[in-house]
Design an enzyme around this catalytic site. Structure first.
Site, PDB file in Angstrom:
ATOM      1  N   GLN A   9     -10.073  -4.055  -0.080  1.00  0.00           N
ATOM      2  CA  GLN A   9     -10.562  -3.396   1.122  1.00  0.00           C
ATOM      3  C   GLN A   9     -12.080  -3.461   1.201  1.00  0.00           C
ATOM      4  O   GLN A   9     -12.770  -3.291   0.198  1.00  0.00           O
ATOM      5  CB  GLN A   9     -10.100  -1.932   1.115  1.00  0.00           C
ATOM      6  CG  GLN A   9     -10.084  -1.289   2.483  1.00  0.00           C
ATOM      7  CD  GLN A   9      -9.204  -0.042   2.517  1.00  0.00           C
ATOM      8  OE1 GLN A   9      -8.295   0.097   1.711  1.00  0.00           O
ATOM      9  NE2 GLN A   9      -9.452   0.844   3.453  1.00  0.00           N
ATOM     10  N   SER A  88      -7.899  -4.329  -6.541  1.00  0.00           N
ATOM     11  CA  SER A  88      -7.230  -3.211  -5.854  1.00  0.00           C
ATOM     12  C   SER A  88      -6.123  -3.745  -4.934  1.00  0.00           C
ATOM     13  O   SER A  88      -5.148  -4.321  -5.412  1.00  0.00           O
ATOM     14  CB  SER A  88      -8.267  -2.376  -5.100  1.00  0.00           C
ATOM     15  OG  SER A  88      -7.704  -1.186  -4.594  1.00  0.00           O
ATOM     16  N   LEU A  89      -6.267  -3.604  -3.629  1.00  0.00           N
ATOM     17  CA  LEU A  89      -5.292  -4.149  -2.676  1.00  0.00           C
ATOM     18  C   LEU A  89      -4.993  -5.618  -2.979  1.00  0.00           C
ATOM     19  O   LEU A  89      -3.855  -6.086  -2.852  1.00  0.00           O
ATOM     20  CB  LEU A  89      -5.855  -4.011  -1.253  1.00  0.00           C
ATOM     21  CG  LEU A  89      -5.280  -4.961  -0.206  1.00  0.00           C
ATOM     22  CD1 LEU A  89      -3.876  -4.542   0.169  1.00  0.00           C
ATOM     23  CD2 LEU A  89      -6.177  -5.029   1.022  1.00  0.00           C
ATOM     24  N   ARG A 113       1.660   1.362   1.393  1.00  0.00           N
ATOM     25  CA  ARG A 113       0.526   1.804   0.567  1.00  0.00           C
ATOM     26  C   ARG A 113      -0.609   2.315   1.460  1.00  0.00           C
ATOM     27  O   ARG A 113      -1.181   3.378   1.222  1.00  0.00           O
ATOM     28  CB  ARG A 113       0.040   0.623  -0.279  1.00  0.00           C
ATOM     29  CG  ARG A 113      -1.170   0.900  -1.176  1.00  0.00           C
ATOM     30  CD  ARG A 113      -1.569  -0.421  -1.848  1.00  0.00           C
ATOM     31  NE  ARG A 113      -2.530  -0.258  -2.937  1.00  0.00           N
ATOM     32  CZ  ARG A 113      -3.840  -0.411  -2.818  1.00  0.00           C
ATOM     33  NH1 ARG A 113      -4.359  -0.696  -1.626  1.00  0.00           N
ATOM     34  NH2 ARG A 113      -4.645  -0.279  -3.854  1.00  0.00           N
ATOM     35  N   HIS A 196      -8.320   5.374  -6.103  1.00  0.00           N
ATOM     36  CA  HIS A 196      -8.271   5.210  -7.560  1.00  0.00           C
ATOM     37  C   HIS A 196      -8.752   6.465  -8.293  1.00  0.00           C
ATOM     38  O   HIS A 196      -9.536   6.388  -9.236  1.00  0.00           O
ATOM     39  CB  HIS A 196      -9.056   3.961  -7.987  1.00  0.00           C
ATOM     40  CG  HIS A 196      -8.544   2.719  -7.343  1.00  0.00           C
ATOM     41  ND1 HIS A 196      -7.334   2.154  -7.685  1.00  0.00           N
ATOM     42  CD2 HIS A 196      -9.038   1.962  -6.324  1.00  0.00           C
ATOM     43  CE1 HIS A 196      -7.119   1.102  -6.917  1.00  0.00           C
ATOM     44  NE2 HIS A 196      -8.131   0.971  -6.084  1.00  0.00           N
ATOM     45  N   GLN A 245      -1.755   1.941 -10.475  1.00  0.00           N
ATOM     46  CA  GLN A 245      -3.044   1.483  -9.951  1.00  0.00           C
ATOM     47  C   GLN A 245      -3.704   2.451  -8.964  1.00  0.00           C
ATOM     48  O   GLN A 245      -4.927   2.578  -8.936  1.00  0.00           O
ATOM     49  CB  GLN A 245      -2.856   0.114  -9.276  1.00  0.00           C
ATOM     50  CG  GLN A 245      -4.134  -0.615  -8.953  1.00  0.00           C
ATOM     51  CD  GLN A 245      -4.041  -1.348  -7.632  1.00  0.00           C
ATOM     52  OE1 GLN A 245      -3.835  -0.758  -6.591  1.00  0.00           O
ATOM     53  NE2 GLN A 245      -4.202  -2.664  -7.689  1.00  0.00           N
TER      54      GLN A 245
END
Length: 293
Positions: A9, A88-89, A113, A196, A245
């Site tokens: 992102q 991440s993503l 998500r 996170h 995660q």
């Protein structure tokens, strides 16, 4: 050895994927399938929307995933990764590109998500901040010393660049202490919440339920995951790491170091922007980096 990496992102921009859609029949077919799966024309927002449109989490995450994964798919036989990883993503993109997840299942999970994270953001006002030029251990110690608020290290991006995540008062306190400790910058980011961090627990639980009923396969090559930082090929381990995660830090520095230790010499970033190429060069100047959009 070639490592393909996928952004997270923040890499989005208006017009992303448009050339791909207009020039490649497979890309057009996949984008249109995505419109059907999502129930709205995300392509309209990607190709001709506004920055504000693209900043909505429910749009941002699927948009970046689509751009990255469709790029990988259009490479056909040229796409021969020795390993993959995503920030991440981007880990979802890496898993689909490596064959651990189908395109359709990956998109559904990314959409769920994004929506779950948006709800968690709305439930507790929270934010993130970038910390520049302090050792990781110093940042960790300062975050741990703030007891009345949630503040944690969220993204280990490269040496000297760490992102912290938590409640707004907690981040304000931490930034003040980090600057006093010698940080060159401790700057709050324009994000909707504390990604996170433990504040994402409601989203983690919601996503876990969706991941548990999704079919994962052994990937065609190892995927280096944010949580473990190691080469993973076991579907059950991949699922567990993917669930963890959302509330665990993205250990990008350690993941890239492990990929290099395991033989990666050439990193190719697939998707919008060039953020990961810059981070990888700061982690190790000797490797080759390039990008495709």
């Amino acid at each position: 050895m070639k490592a393909y990496v996928f952004p997270g992102q923040g890499a989005q921009f208006v017009g992303m994927g448009k050339d791909l859609y207009e020039t490649n029949p497979l890309a057009k077919e996949m984008f249109e399938k995505a419109n059907d799966i999502l129930g709205f024309r995300i392509t309209d927002l990607m190709f001709a929307g506004t920055d504000e449109d693209l900043r909505q989490t429910k749009v941002t995450q699927p948009a970046i995933f689509l751009h990255s994964v469709i790029l990988a798919k259009t490479l056909g036989d040229q796409f021969q990764p020795d390993m993959t990883a995503g920030h991440s993503l981007g880990e979802f993109s890496a898993l689909v590109a490596a064959g651990a997840l189908s395109f359709e299942d990956g998109l559904v999970l990314v959409s769920k998500r994004a929506q779950a994270m948006q709800k968690a953001c709305e439930a507790t006002p929270s934010t993130m901040a970038a910390v520049i030029a302090l050792p990781d251990a110093t940042v960790e110690e300062i975050c741990a010393g703030i007891h009345d608020e949630v503040v944690v290290c969220a993204n280990y991006n490269c040496p000297g660049q760490l992102v912290i995540s938590g409640t707004i008062p907690g981040i304000d306190q931490a930034c003040e202490k980090l600057l006093a400790a010698g940080a060159k910058r401790a700057l709050k980011l324009k994000v909707g919440g504390a990604f996170h961090s433990p504040l994402m627990e409601p989203a983690r639980a919601e996503l876990a339920a969706a991941i548990e009923v999704t079919n994962f396969h052994k990937p065609a090559c190892p995927v280096y995951q944010n949580v473990s930082t190691k080469a993973e090929t076991c579907p059950d381990t991949i699922k567990a790491n993917l669930i963890a995660q959302l509330t665990a830090p993205v250990r990008w520095t350690q993941s890239v170091q492990n990929m290099i230790a395991d033989g990666a010499t050439h990193f190719i970033e697939l998707g919008p922007g060039a953020v990961l190429q810059g981070l990888i060069k700061k982690i190790n100047k000797e490797v080759t980096t390039e990008g495709m959009q």
